[in-house]
Design a protein around this motif. Structure first.
Motif, PDB file in Angstrom:
ATOM      1  N   PRO A   9     121.431 -34.992 -52.176  1.00 54.69           N
ATOM      2  CA  PRO A   9     120.620 -35.649 -53.214  1.00 54.69           C
ATOM      3  C   PRO A   9     119.833 -36.837 -52.674  1.00 54.69           C
ATOM      4  CG  PRO A   9     122.836 -35.210 -54.015  1.00 54.69           C
ATOM      5  CD  PRO A   9     122.852 -34.908 -52.547  1.00 54.69           C
ATOM      6  N   LYS A  10     120.362 -37.490 -51.651  1.00 55.68           N
ATOM      7  CA  LYS A  10     119.692 -38.668 -51.099  1.00 55.68           C
ATOM      8  C   LYS A  10     118.364 -38.325 -50.440  1.00 55.68           C
ATOM      9  CE  LYS A  10     123.998 -41.214 -50.244  1.00 55.68           C
ATOM     10  NZ  LYS A  10     124.852 -41.838 -49.211  1.00 55.68           N
ATOM     11  N   SER A  11     118.227 -37.069 -49.974  1.00 57.12           N
ATOM     12  CA  SER A  11     116.981 -36.669 -49.317  1.00 57.12           C
ATOM     13  C   SER A  11     116.239 -35.609 -50.127  1.00 57.12           C
ATOM     14  CB  SER A  11     117.271 -36.130 -47.911  1.00 57.12           C
ATOM     15  OG  SER A  11     118.147 -35.009 -47.959  1.00 57.12           O
ATOM     16  N   SER A  12     116.525 -35.544 -51.424  1.00 54.53           N
ATOM     17  CA  SER A  12     115.973 -34.475 -52.249  1.00 54.53           C
ATOM     18  C   SER A  12     114.452 -34.501 -52.322  1.00 54.53           C
ATOM     19  CB  SER A  12     116.556 -34.533 -53.662  1.00 54.53           C
ATOM     20  OG  SER A  12     116.234 -35.770 -54.279  1.00 54.53           O
ATOM     21  N   SER A  13     113.849 -35.686 -52.192  1.00 52.85           N
ATOM     22  CA  SER A  13     112.389 -35.756 -52.232  1.00 52.85           C
ATOM     23  C   SER A  13     111.759 -35.112 -51.003  1.00 52.85           C
ATOM     24  CB  SER A  13     111.932 -37.209 -52.343  1.00 52.85           C
ATOM     25  OG  SER A  13     112.373 -37.957 -51.223  1.00 52.85           O
ATOM     26  N   ALA A  14     112.569 -34.923 -49.945  1.00 54.38           N
ATOM     27  CA  ALA A  14     112.092 -34.286 -48.709  1.00 54.38           C
ATOM     28  C   ALA A  14     112.827 -32.961 -48.485  1.00 54.38           C
ATOM     29  CB  ALA A  14     112.300 -35.221 -47.520  1.00 54.38           C
ATOM     30  N   PHE A  15     113.119 -32.244 -49.580  1.00 53.70           N
ATOM     31  CA  PHE A  15     113.899 -31.007 -49.444  1.00 53.70           C
ATOM     32  C   PHE A  15     113.202 -29.964 -48.579  1.00 53.70           C
ATOM     33  CE2 PHE A  15     111.181 -29.978 -53.051  1.00 53.70           C
ATOM     34  CZ  PHE A  15     110.894 -28.641 -52.870  1.00 53.70           C
ATOM     35  N   CYS A  16     111.887 -30.041 -48.431  1.00 50.35           N
ATOM     36  CA  CYS A  16     111.170 -29.071 -47.594  1.00 50.35           C
ATOM     37  C   CYS A  16     111.519 -29.223 -46.117  1.00 50.35           C
ATOM     38  CB  CYS A  16     109.664 -29.213 -47.795  1.00 50.35           C
ATOM     39  SG  CYS A  16     109.099 -28.680 -49.432  1.00 50.35           S
ATOM     40  N   LYS A  17     112.195 -30.323 -45.761  1.00 47.72           N
ATOM     41  CA  LYS A  17     112.629 -30.529 -44.383  1.00 47.72           C
ATOM     42  C   LYS A  17     114.097 -30.153 -44.176  1.00 47.72           C
ATOM     43  CE  LYS A  17     109.309 -34.246 -43.501  1.00 47.72           C
ATOM     44  NZ  LYS A  17     109.130 -35.674 -43.080  1.00 47.72           N
ATOM     45  N   TRP A  18     114.744 -29.686 -45.231  1.00 49.32           N
ATOM     46  CA  TRP A  18     116.133 -29.268 -45.086  1.00 49.32           C
ATOM     47  C   TRP A  18     116.220 -28.019 -44.210  1.00 49.32           C
ATOM     48  CZ3 TRP A  18     117.909 -29.627 -50.925  1.00 49.32           C
ATOM     49  CH2 TRP A  18     118.051 -30.984 -51.265  1.00 49.32           C
ATOM     50  N   LYS A  19     117.359 -27.857 -43.550  1.00 49.99           N
ATOM     51  CA  LYS A  19     117.575 -26.737 -42.642  1.00 49.99           C
ATOM     52  C   LYS A  19     117.397 -25.404 -43.365  1.00 49.99           C
ATOM     53  CE  LYS A  19     121.118 -24.693 -39.638  1.00 49.99           C
ATOM     54  NZ  LYS A  19     122.506 -24.834 -39.137  1.00 49.99           N
ATOM     55  N   GLY A  20     116.510 -24.565 -42.824  1.00 48.58           N
ATOM     56  CA  GLY A  20     116.302 -23.228 -43.363  1.00 48.58           C
ATOM     57  C   GLY A  20     115.294 -23.128 -44.481  1.00 48.58           C
ATOM     58  N   VAL A  21     114.770 -24.265 -44.956  1.00 46.83           N
ATOM     59  CA  VAL A  21     113.832 -24.266 -46.081  1.00 46.83           C
ATOM     60  C   VAL A  21     112.402 -24.373 -45.567  1.00 46.83           C
ATOM     61  CG1 VAL A  21     113.123 -25.432 -48.207  1.00 46.83           C
ATOM     62  CG2 VAL A  21     115.554 -25.375 -47.558  1.00 46.83           C
ATOM     63  N   GLU A  22     111.561 -23.486 -46.037  1.00 47.15           N
ATOM     64  CA  GLU A  22     110.126 -23.561 -45.716  1.00 47.15           C
ATOM     65  C   GLU A  22     109.348 -23.622 -47.020  1.00 47.15           C
ATOM     66  OE1 GLU A  22     106.659 -20.703 -43.881  1.00 47.15           O
ATOM     67  OE2 GLU A  22     108.645 -20.610 -42.951  1.00 47.15           O
ATOM     68  N   CYS A  23     108.387 -24.525 -47.079  1.00 49.04           N
ATOM     69  CA  CYS A  23     107.643 -24.760 -48.320  1.00 49.04           C
ATOM     70  C   CYS A  23     106.156 -24.495 -48.162  1.00 49.04           C
ATOM     71  CB  CYS A  23     107.838 -26.194 -48.790  1.00 49.04           C
ATOM     72  SG  CYS A  23     109.507 -26.589 -49.334  1.00 49.04           S
ATOM     73  N   SER A  24     105.522 -24.317 -49.301  1.00 52.94           N
ATOM     74  CA  SER A  24     104.067 -24.303 -49.412  1.00 52.94           C
ATOM     75  C   SER A  24     103.723 -25.001 -50.715  1.00 52.94           C
ATOM     76  CB  SER A  24     103.535 -22.871 -49.416  1.00 52.94           C
ATOM     77  OG  SER A  24     102.138 -22.852 -49.614  1.00 52.94           O
ATOM     78  N   ASP A  25     102.839 -25.990 -50.638  1.00 56.30           N
ATOM     79  CA  ASP A  25     102.472 -26.778 -51.823  1.00 56.30           C
ATOM     80  C   ASP A  25     103.704 -27.346 -52.526  1.00 56.30           C
ATOM     81  OD1 ASP A  25      99.734 -26.299 -51.439  1.00 56.30           O
ATOM     82  OD2 ASP A  25      99.870 -24.388 -52.497  1.00 56.30           O
ATOM     83  N   SER A  26     104.648 -27.822 -51.716  1.00 55.70           N
ATOM     84  CA  SER A  26     105.865 -28.480 -52.208  1.00 55.70           C
ATOM     85  C   SER A  26     106.776 -27.569 -53.023  1.00 55.70           C
ATOM     86  CB  SER A  26     105.510 -29.727 -53.038  1.00 55.70           C
ATOM     87  OG  SER A  26     104.800 -30.659 -52.246  1.00 55.70           O
ATOM     88  N   ARG A  27     106.672 -26.257 -52.785  1.00 61.35           N
ATOM     89  CA  ARG A  27     107.589 -25.294 -53.398  1.00 61.35           C
ATOM     90  C   ARG A  27     108.236 -24.467 -52.297  1.00 61.35           C
ATOM     91  NH1 ARG A  27     107.174 -24.253 -58.767  1.00 61.35           N
ATOM     92  NH2 ARG A  27     109.339 -23.615 -58.410  1.00 61.35           N
ATOM     93  N   ALA A  28     109.517 -24.197 -52.444  1.00 64.66           N
ATOM     94  CA  ALA A  28     110.237 -23.402 -51.453  1.00 64.66           C
ATOM     95  C   ALA A  28     109.758 -21.955 -51.509  1.00 64.66           C
ATOM     96  CB  ALA A  28     111.737 -23.472 -51.709  1.00 64.66           C
ATOM     97  N   ILE A  29     109.308 -21.432 -50.356  1.00 62.08           N
ATOM     98  CA  ILE A  29     108.854 -20.042 -50.306  1.00 62.08           C
ATOM     99  C   ILE A  29     109.730 -19.186 -49.391  1.00 62.08           C
ATOM    100  CG2 ILE A  29     106.469 -20.584 -50.884  1.00 62.08           C
ATOM    101  CD1 ILE A  29     105.837 -20.248 -47.851  1.00 62.08           C
ATOM    102  N   ARG A  30     110.473 -19.823 -48.500  1.00 62.37           N
ATOM    103  CA  ARG A  30     111.391 -19.099 -47.617  1.00 62.37           C
ATOM    104  C   ARG A  30     112.684 -19.898 -47.488  1.00 62.37           C
ATOM    105  NH1 ARG A  30     108.742 -15.669 -43.613  1.00 62.37           N
ATOM    106  NH2 ARG A  30     110.210 -16.383 -42.029  1.00 62.37           N
ATOM    107  N   LEU A  31     113.813 -19.187 -47.575  1.00 60.82           N
ATOM    108  CA  LEU A  31     115.114 -19.798 -47.306  1.00 60.82           C
ATOM    109  C   LEU A  31     115.862 -18.891 -46.342  1.00 60.82           C
ATOM    110  CD1 LEU A  31     117.246 -21.983 -47.805  1.00 60.82           C
ATOM    111  CD2 LEU A  31     118.112 -20.585 -49.699  1.00 60.82           C
ATOM    112  N   ILE A  32     116.096 -19.401 -45.143  1.00 59.72           N
ATOM    113  CA  ILE A  32     116.778 -18.634 -44.101  1.00 59.72           C
ATOM    114  C   ILE A  32     118.001 -19.427 -43.663  1.00 59.72           C
ATOM    115  CG2 ILE A  32     116.579 -17.555 -41.832  1.00 59.72           C
ATOM    116  CD1 ILE A  32     113.551 -17.412 -42.289  1.00 59.72           C
TER     117      ILE A  32
END
Length: 244
Positions: free
Chosen positions: A46-69
């Motif tokens: 939760p502490k890094s939720s504003s940067a969730f697109c940088k979480w391991k395995g998450v890929e975003c486009s326009d600030s929405r998750a499009i791939r989760l590996i």
């Protein structure tokens, strides 16, 4: 003692930021982690939720998750309902080779999903029927039971389907997508005659092997009809059975 105006402003900002709602996709990912990641392998917080697109395995486009590996990380929990199914823009989901257990939840919310890899887990229960635009479905090596959903016939762009090494029963659906290039339902408990469609006829017997109840032209195993019994009319026709 009165607080200085600047200190009051800073305190107000801190309180408002701490109560700010999580981004929808971050909340969905955190919900998934809370039930699936029993060994705390993922850096979702939760502490890094504003940067969730940088979480391991998450890929975003326009600030929405499009791939989760998230593969090979020994998650060890369950795939919670109403967690990843809230990622409305998700195109690819891969959780392969994690000891996840329990049923695969309803994925009908993933209307943009194109590929799903849930192979090499311990998922049980049924193959989820709510699959829409998928081109790739890999559920190989789980403990799934029940029948193969007829809804797979409606995936008109289906390219890859692996359901082998499960406990599926019932019949093989008459899949006939011209796009289907990879297909395997071996090592299950399927029965009956394999439909002879142009699509299924492209695959050899290895795609159907170790289903002792299957028969038909594709695997070169004769099907038969049981003889009438208990005074049944001589012209009665029983359902085709495989010659054992």
């Amino acid at each position: 003692m009165k607080l200085k105006p600047l200190l009051l402003i800073l305190l107000s900002l801190a309180l408002s930021s701490s109560s700010a709602p999580l981004p929808n996709d971050a909340a969905a990912l955190l919900h998934f982690k809370s039930k699936a990641d029993l060994r705390n392998q993922l850096n979702f917080s939760p502490k890094s939720s504003s940067a969730f697109c940088k979480w391991k395995g998450v890929e975003c486009s326009d600030s929405r998750a499009i791939r989760l590996i998230v593969e090979d990380v020994q998650l060890g929990g369950v795939f919670a309902p109403n967690s990843l199914s809230q990622l409305a823009e998700l195109r690819l989901l891969s959780l392969q080779n994690n000891p996840l257990t329990g049923p695969i939840p309803d994925l009908s919310g993933l209307v943009n999903l194109k590929a799903i890899f849930l192979n090499r887990n311990y998922f049980s229960g049924a193959v989820p029927p709510s699959l829409y635009r998928l081109k790739t479905v890999d559920l190989f090596y789980n403990m799934l039971a029940g029948s193969i959903p007829a809804s797979l016939n409606g995936l008109d762009r289906l390219y890859y389907l692996r359901l082998d090494f499960n406990r599926l029963n019932g019949s093989v659906p008459p899949l006939n997508q011209s796009s289907l290039q990879i297909f395997n339902v071996s090592h299950n408990e399927l029965t009956g005659a394999i439909p002879v469609t142009p699509a299924l006829s492209r695959f050899n017997s290895s795609s159907f092997s170790l289903n002792s109840g299957l028969c038909g032209e594709i695997i070169k195993k004769e099907c038969r009809s049981d003889r009438p019994f208990f005074g049944s009319p001589a012209n009665a026709t029983a359902a085709p059975q495989c010659v054992v």
